[in-house]
Design an enzyme around this catalytic site. Sequence first.
Site, PDB file in Angstrom:
ATOM      1  N   GLY A  11       2.855  -1.118   4.288  1.00 25.93           N
ATOM      2  CA  GLY A  11       2.781   0.371   3.926  1.00 25.93           C
ATOM      3  C   GLY A  11       4.260   0.797   3.912  1.00 25.93           C
ATOM      4  O   GLY A  11       4.803   0.466   2.742  1.00 25.93           O
ATOM      5  N   GLY A  12       4.621   1.272   5.152  1.00 19.06           N
ATOM      6  CA  GLY A  12       6.060   2.046   4.798  1.00 19.06           C
ATOM      7  C   GLY A  12       7.127   1.280   4.016  1.00 19.06           C
ATOM      8  O   GLY A  12       7.960   1.566   3.182  1.00 19.06           O
ATOM      9  N   ASN A  29       0.912  -0.968   0.060  1.00 18.36           N
ATOM     10  CA  ASN A  29      -0.009   0.032  -0.088  1.00 18.36           C
ATOM     11  C   ASN A  29       0.825   1.317   0.202  1.00 18.36           C
ATOM     12  O   ASN A  29       1.580   1.541   0.996  1.00 18.36           O
ATOM     13  CB  ASN A  29      -1.050   0.082   1.137  1.00 18.36           C
ATOM     14  N   TRP A  30       0.944   1.782  -1.160  1.00 15.07           N
ATOM     15  CA  TRP A  30       2.036   3.248  -1.211  1.00 15.07           C
ATOM     16  C   TRP A  30       1.325   4.437  -0.405  1.00 15.07           C
ATOM     17  O   TRP A  30       1.795   5.217  -0.465  1.00 15.07           O
ATOM     18  CB  TRP A  30       2.140   3.374  -2.688  1.00 15.07           C
ATOM     19  N   LYS A  31       0.062   4.220  -0.077  1.00 13.48           N
ATOM     20  CA  LYS A  31      -0.664   5.140   0.423  1.00 13.48           C
ATOM     21  C   LYS A  31      -0.591   6.444  -0.731  1.00 13.48           C
ATOM     22  O   LYS A  31      -0.440   6.450  -1.703  1.00 13.48           O
ATOM     23  CB  LYS A  31      -0.210   5.685   1.661  1.00 13.48           C
ATOM     24  N   SER A  89       3.441  -2.287  10.475  1.00 10.92           N
ATOM     25  CA  SER A  89       5.126  -2.601  11.088  1.00 10.92           C
ATOM     26  C   SER A  89       5.691  -3.682  10.151  1.00 10.92           C
ATOM     27  O   SER A  89       6.361  -4.126  11.023  1.00 10.92           O
ATOM     28  CB  SER A  89       5.210  -2.203  12.273  1.00 10.92           C
ATOM     29  N   GLU A 115      -5.476  -4.806  11.089  1.00 12.38           N
ATOM     30  CA  GLU A 115      -4.325  -3.905  11.472  1.00 12.38           C
ATOM     31  C   GLU A 115      -4.486  -3.194  12.799  1.00 12.38           C
ATOM     32  O   GLU A 115      -5.397  -2.228  12.714  1.00 12.38           O
ATOM     33  CB  GLU A 115      -4.306  -2.993  10.157  1.00 12.38           C
ATOM     34  N   GLY A 135       2.659   2.180  11.132  1.00  9.44           N
ATOM     35  CA  GLY A 135       3.666   3.004  10.850  1.00  9.44           C
ATOM     36  C   GLY A 135       4.585   3.342  12.133  1.00  9.44           C
ATOM     37  O   GLY A 135       5.157   4.461  12.406  1.00  9.44           O
ATOM     38  N   GLU A 180      -6.713   4.775   8.218  1.00  9.51           N
ATOM     39  CA  GLU A 180      -6.433   6.290   7.908  1.00  9.51           C
ATOM     40  C   GLU A 180      -7.736   6.947   7.406  1.00  9.51           C
ATOM     41  O   GLU A 180      -7.874   8.129   7.493  1.00  9.51           O
ATOM     42  CB  GLU A 180      -5.365   6.375   6.895  1.00  9.51           C
ATOM     43  N   HIS A 229      -9.456   1.259   5.527  1.00  7.93           N
ATOM     44  CA  HIS A 229      -8.123   1.523   6.080  1.00  7.93           C
ATOM     45  C   HIS A 229      -8.305   2.549   7.227  1.00  7.93           C
ATOM     46  O   HIS A 229      -9.183   3.423   7.178  1.00  7.93           O
ATOM     47  CB  HIS A 229      -7.270   2.056   4.929  1.00  7.93           C
TER      48      HIS A 229
HETATM   49  P1  PGA Z   1       2.648   0.232   8.054  1.00  7.98           P
HETATM   50  O1  PGA Z   1       1.450   0.482   7.437  1.00  7.98           O
HETATM   51  O2  PGA Z   1       3.225  -1.097   7.260  1.00  7.98           O
HETATM   52  O3  PGA Z   1       3.487   1.295   7.243  1.00  7.98           O
HETATM   53  O4  PGA Z   1       2.800   0.074   9.187  1.00  7.98           O
HETATM   54  C1  PGA Z   1       0.316  -0.578   7.175  1.00  7.98           C
HETATM   55  C2  PGA Z   1      -0.947  -0.020   6.683  1.00  7.98           C
HETATM   56  O5  PGA Z   1      -1.124   1.114   6.843  1.00  7.98           O
HETATM   57  O6  PGA Z   1      -1.673  -0.885   5.899  1.00  7.98           O
END
Ligand code: PGA
Length: 232
Positions: A215-216, A7-9, A194, A158, A164, A95, A93
């Site tokens: 994500g990251g 997930n590049w966000k 993470s 999650e 993050g 966010e 998600h």
């Molecule tokens: P992260 O994000 O790997 O940066 O913790 C995961 C996500 O938001 O799906």
Amino acid sequence: MFIIAANWKMNGDPAFAAEYAEKLGAHLAQKNNSQNSHEVVVFPPAPLLPLLKCNGFKKGGQDCYHKEYGPFTGEISPFMLKDAGAEYVILGHSERREAGETSELVAAKAANAYKAGLKTIICVGEKKGEDFETVVFEQLKKSVPFAASEANTVIAYEPVWAIGTGITPTIADIEQRQTIIAGKTKLQVLYGGSVKPENAGEISSVASVNGLLIGGASLSVDSFLSIINNIS
Ligand code: PGA
């Protein structure tokens, strides 16, 4: 099939997408000679979807609207994601939930995504200090539509406090929580929060972890490739 999702966000540009697709494709082509047991899915921002050339991996959108077409300025229909090459869409998600998205809206979006022929990844997870069962059971009950099945829906657990932050639940907690979610939903359950090259092997070896949402650590293609390599 074990899903490895990037997930590049809200990150990336056309040059990044081109290099990423080339490196990832070349790596998967080599790996697939010996093994074909993973489904790799990349979730770029929507404008990059048509530019991301899929070689041996799939792609998806990070959100979609709950209506097919119409006067909804700024929204993206799942039918448009499909036309742009998406096979998946992430919904709910944390966010987006943090920005006010309700579980009821997530369910309406998922139902619309099914109409467009997209597979959904519906995210759930508790915040720091919240009770896992209370929050996640409620989210599952309201966010997963009646029409959800193994063919069209995957759940991503999650914990919000793990996203993050570099902090993850213990392996025992991951195992137990993923098992509870799988038992309740009868759906495939991914873990997210993470995940990085150093812990991907251990987390993915947990029997109730059927995939990873990253994500990251997916923002560098090299680190994403190390994660793929560390999953047996
Ligand atoms: P992260 O994000 O790997 O940066 O913790 C995961 C996500 O938001 O799906």
